[in-house]
Design an enzyme around this catalytic site. Structure first.
Site, PDB file in Angstrom:
ATOM      1  N   GLY A  45     -12.888   0.586 -27.988  1.00 34.97           N
ATOM      2  CA  GLY A  45     -12.000   0.093 -26.780  1.00 34.97           C
ATOM      3  C   GLY A  45     -10.803  -0.906 -27.158  1.00 34.97           C
ATOM      4  O   GLY A  45     -11.003  -1.448 -28.256  1.00 34.97           O
ATOM      5  N   GLN A  50      -4.291  -7.107 -26.744  1.00 32.70           N
ATOM      6  CA  GLN A  50      -4.870  -7.119 -28.166  1.00 32.70           C
ATOM      7  C   GLN A  50      -3.615  -6.336 -29.272  1.00 32.70           C
ATOM      8  O   GLN A  50      -3.904  -6.573 -30.221  1.00 32.70           O
ATOM      9  CB  GLN A  50      -5.962  -6.311 -28.350  1.00 32.70           C
ATOM     10  N   CYS A  98     -15.433  -7.441 -31.222  1.00 31.34           N
ATOM     11  CA  CYS A  98     -14.250  -7.368 -30.647  1.00 31.34           C
ATOM     12  C   CYS A  98     -13.395  -7.298 -32.071  1.00 31.34           C
ATOM     13  O   CYS A  98     -13.416  -7.976 -32.748  1.00 31.34           O
ATOM     14  CB  CYS A  98     -13.876  -8.474 -29.688  1.00 31.34           C
ATOM     15  N   LEU A  99     -12.344  -6.330 -31.957  1.00 26.87           N
ATOM     16  CA  LEU A  99     -11.447  -6.422 -33.012  1.00 26.87           C
ATOM     17  C   LEU A  99     -10.670  -7.617 -33.035  1.00 26.87           C
ATOM     18  O   LEU A  99      -9.970  -7.568 -34.253  1.00 26.87           O
ATOM     19  CB  LEU A  99     -10.428  -4.974 -32.623  1.00 26.87           C
ATOM     20  N   HIS A 140     -16.025  -5.738 -20.938  1.00 27.61           N
ATOM     21  CA  HIS A 140     -15.327  -6.307 -22.157  1.00 27.61           C
ATOM     22  C   HIS A 140     -13.877  -6.178 -22.149  1.00 27.61           C
ATOM     23  O   HIS A 140     -13.084  -7.085 -22.287  1.00 27.61           O
ATOM     24  CB  HIS A 140     -15.905  -5.611 -23.405  1.00 27.61           C
ATOM     25  N   GLU A 141     -13.436  -4.851 -22.053  1.00 28.53           N
ATOM     26  CA  GLU A 141     -11.993  -4.556 -22.061  1.00 28.53           C
ATOM     27  C   GLU A 141     -11.095  -5.014 -21.041  1.00 28.53           C
ATOM     28  O   GLU A 141     -10.170  -5.755 -21.057  1.00 28.53           O
ATOM     29  CB  GLU A 141     -11.664  -3.216 -22.302  1.00 28.53           C
ATOM     30  N   HIS A 144     -10.049  -8.709 -21.205  1.00 30.05           N
ATOM     31  CA  HIS A 144      -8.775  -9.182 -21.835  1.00 30.05           C
ATOM     32  C   HIS A 144      -7.610  -9.402 -20.989  1.00 30.05           C
ATOM     33  O   HIS A 144      -6.679  -9.955 -21.353  1.00 30.05           O
ATOM     34  CB  HIS A 144      -8.846  -8.136 -23.127  1.00 30.05           C
TER      35      HIS A 144
HETATM   36 NI    NI Z   1     -12.302  -7.171 -27.324  1.00 29.12          NI
END
Ligand code: NI
Length: 189
Positions: A45, A50, A98-99, A140-141, A144
């Site tokens: 995701g 991000q 998380c990226l 989670h997404e 953000h």
């Molecule tokens: Ni993340």
């Protein structure tokens, strides 16, 4: 165009993102670039903050984790202006990463079941009850989009234990093998 992933410590990850109107310029290309960046970094995701844009857009492809979590099988989603309604049930803790926080994974408590309302890439409205790990990815997404990251949900003790790793990200010393944009505090850009 290859989009770099903005790392923890960058202020763009802490802003509240704004809704997207139909006709948003370059949206189709942006969505395709976000999927490319997500696949390149082997995420399931990615949220627009991000990649440095404070707009309410998320891409998800949960299929790579379908073997462990069958509810993720074939689930590829574009979420525009998503709304998560938390449904009754107990919190379950599972490991998340998380990226934007390379090298960190922590158990995060989240609810198992949500009702998700969103617009797809054609601005068509959808509503669905979502459970399990897919619900976790969505939560989670969507966090953000409200300037939150997953470590906001962990205990002060756990946060203390990963302080060194967080500091490495903020100062540009973390190891990462996909294109990134470091925080302004990092010695490298
Ligand atoms: Ni993340």
């Amino acid at each position: 165009m290859k989009l770099p992933v903005y790392l923890y410590g960058h202020p763009v990850l802490r802003k509240i993102s704004t809704p997207i109107e139909p006709g948003y310029p370059g949206l189709e290309q942006l969505i395709s670039d976000m999927f490319a960046a997500m696949y390149e970094s082997q995420g399931v995701g990615l949220a627009a903050p991000q990649i440095g844009r404070n707009i309410r857009l998320v891409v998800i492809d949960a299929d790579p984790v379908a073997e462990e979590f069958p509810e993720c099988s074939g689930r590829k989603l574009v979420l525009i202006n998503p709304e998560v309604e938390i449904l009754e049930g107990e919190d379950i803790s599972r490991s998340e990463g998380c990226l934007s926080l390379p090298g960190i994974s922590e158990n995060v408590p989240r609810v198992e079941n949500i009702r998700l309302r969103w617009l797809d890439q054609n601005f068509e409205a959808h509503e669905e009850l979502i459970s399990g790990f897919l619900a976790r990815i969505v939560q989670h997404e969507c966090d953000h989009l409200d300037g939150k990251v997953f470590i906001d949900h962990i205990s002060a003790i756990r946060r203390q234990l990963i302080k060194g790793k967080l500091n490495n990200i903020v100062t540009g010393r973390a190891k990462v093998d996909y294109p990134v944009r470091w925080a302004p505090t990092a010695k490298r850009r």
